[in-house]
Design an enzyme around this catalytic site. Structure first.
Site, mmCIF file in Angstrom:
data_model
loop_
_atom_site.group_PDB
_atom_site.id
_atom_site.type_symbol
_atom_site.label_atom_id
_atom_site.label_comp_id
_atom_site.label_asym_id
_atom_site.label_seq_id
_atom_site.Cartn_x
_atom_site.Cartn_y
_atom_site.Cartn_z
ATOM 1 N N HIS A 257 52.793 82.359 85.064
ATOM 2 C CA HIS A 257 52.480 80.916 85.111
ATOM 3 C C HIS A 257 50.980 80.728 85.014
ATOM 4 O O HIS A 257 50.212 81.511 85.567
ATOM 5 C CB HIS A 257 52.990 80.305 86.430
ATOM 6 C CG HIS A 257 53.086 78.809 86.392
ATOM 7 N ND1 HIS A 257 52.011 77.996 86.634
ATOM 8 C CD2 HIS A 257 54.140 77.992 86.130
ATOM 9 C CE1 HIS A 257 52.406 76.731 86.515
ATOM 10 N NE2 HIS A 257 53.684 76.701 86.220
ATOM 11 N N GLU A 312 60.996 77.837 85.670
ATOM 12 C CA GLU A 312 61.910 77.769 84.533
ATOM 13 C C GLU A 312 63.057 78.757 84.677
ATOM 14 O O GLU A 312 64.172 78.513 84.215
ATOM 15 C CB GLU A 312 61.162 78.070 83.229
ATOM 16 C CG GLU A 312 60.101 77.067 82.858
ATOM 17 C CD GLU A 312 60.675 75.710 82.488
ATOM 18 O OE1 GLU A 312 61.799 75.676 81.977
ATOM 19 O OE2 GLU A 312 60.003 74.703 82.722
#
Ligand code: ACO
Length: 369
Positions: A257, A312
């Site tokens: 991320h 996600e």
């Protein structure tokens, strides 16, 4: 005078807020002084929405009255049906939602300015109805008029699938929607605040936010993770398949991320919620196994890169488990994020100053007279 240009406004502080804190260094997401990961596992969509709009969790009576208001506003009124029927069938769901939300401005005597919490409640209540009605319209299936669930998330799933949802799936989707409600000054929230800062109405602000959310760089579906899990197929294949991807220099979808350089708190919360469900759902079971193998492999192939599971990954696992059609991933994200957008619109309206940044001219100097 020439000033430094700031690409994408990265690092620029554009607003003060009491709504949410995102700290990527220590992996914290806080909603009005409450850890979002705790809210996701212990509180409902309604309780968290109330917290974001009104600043405190509701008491028992407040919650009952609030849920009754949401239930009242989530009706498919003849006006709403007419509006949606008038939109061409091939219009994608997000574009249809944007148009309907904008067109609802002015209905039922709602004033344009200042925006009110009642308007935020109405918009949040009606968005799942808009998404579900369009979905049935486009698929030629029947919109279930009789979904009697009083809980927001259970009602949404019933509207989509035409039958009451399994309680563990409702819990998982509730956690996802709580975690998707707010994430600081992301592109869609910023768009909503900019529109609100002009004195425009809350429907226009939410319409603009839906437009921003629609872009693949923002509300893009977690379809890469679903593809990964489908290609893995079985627990036995998880390690060899992901190893072969890393050997070829490919990335494992759902890991790493840009902001979170430690565990993404949203992934942690969804892992906790789905842990209890994995024994009953083969997709969640596979996702948990694949995650453990992926973390091990990433340490082996990318030592020291601080690669953790991102939101996600578990969003995909939850969506796949509840059989959410991929075309509805972004609309579902939207049905949750509308809470954050409207909270920001209300906050903006309370201390308003129109946004007016500057640009640096880099075109040709004027020639001639
Ligand atoms: N799998 C394998 N290796 C990875 C992954 C991954 N998922 N993510 C990063 N790396 C590696 C890179 O190859 C690079 O290795 P190197 O130093 O040997 O070249 C190193 O880690 C750093 O990579 P960057 O791209 O610089 O990391 P950045 O923080 O810029 O990228 C990103 C973040 C784009 C999310 C990245 O981790 C990625 O591509 N992940 C996979 C896609 C994904 O899951 N996207 C959803 C993100 S969540 C969200 O947007 C809400």
């Amino acid at each position: 005078m020439k000033q430094a240009s700031v690409s994408g406004l990265e690092g620029v502080v554009a607003a003060e807020t009491k709504i949410g804190l995102v700290d990527g260094e220590i992996g914290q997401l806080v909603y009005r002084g409450h850890y979002a990961r705790r809210l996701a596992v212990s509180r409902s969509f309604e309780e968290t929405a109330y917290l974001l709009w009104y600043g405190a969790l509701p008491g028992k009576e407040q919650l009952t009255a609030f849920k009754a208001r949401l239930a009242k506003h989530r009706k498919l009124t003849p006006e709403l049906r007419r509006l949606m029927d008038a939109i061409p069938e091939e219009t994608p769901p997000m574009s249809a939602a944007m148009s309907v939300v904008a067109a609802l401005q002015g209905s039922e005597g709602m004033t344009a300015w200042p925006p009110s919490a009642e308007q935020a409640e109405r918009l949040t209540a009606v968005l799942p109805v808009i998404v579900a009605y369009r979905h049935h319209l486009q698929n030629g299936t029947e919109y279930p008029e009789q979904a009697a669930e009083t809980d927001h998330v259970a009602h949404y799933l019933h509207l989509l699938f035409g039958r009451p949802a399994w309680a563990p799936h409702v819990r998982a989707m509730n956690a996802y929607m709580v975690l998707a409600m707010e994430h600081g000054l992301n592109a869609s929230t910023f768009a909503a605040r900019v529109v609100a800062s002009t004195g425009s109405d809350i429907h226009s602000a939410v319409g603009a936010a839906i437009g921003a959310m629609k872009g693949p760089l923002h509300g893009g579906a977690p379809s890469g993770v679903i593809k990964l899990l489908e290609e893995i197929g079985s627990k036995d294949n998880a390690e060899p398949y992901m190893r072969s991807l890393l050997e070829r220099g490919e990335r494992l979808m759902g890991f790493g991320h840009r902001i979170y350089k430690t565990s993404d708190p949203r992934a942690e919360a969804l892992r906790e919620v789905t842990a209890g469900l994995a024994k009953d759902d083969p997709w969640l079971d596979l996702a948990q196994h694949a995650e453990r193998e992926a973390i091990r492999l990433l340490e082996e192939y990318k030592p020291g890169r601080k690669l953790f599971t991102n939101v996600e990954f578990y969003a995909a696992a939850v969506m796949r488990a509840v059989r959410m059609p991929p075309v509805l991933f972004t609309p579902t994200f939207t049905a949750a994020r509308v809470v954050g957008w409207t909270a920001h619109v209300l906050e903006q309206s309370q201390h308003n100053r129109i946004f007016r940044p500057q640009s640096v001219y880099i075109g040709p100097a004027p020639s001639g007279d």
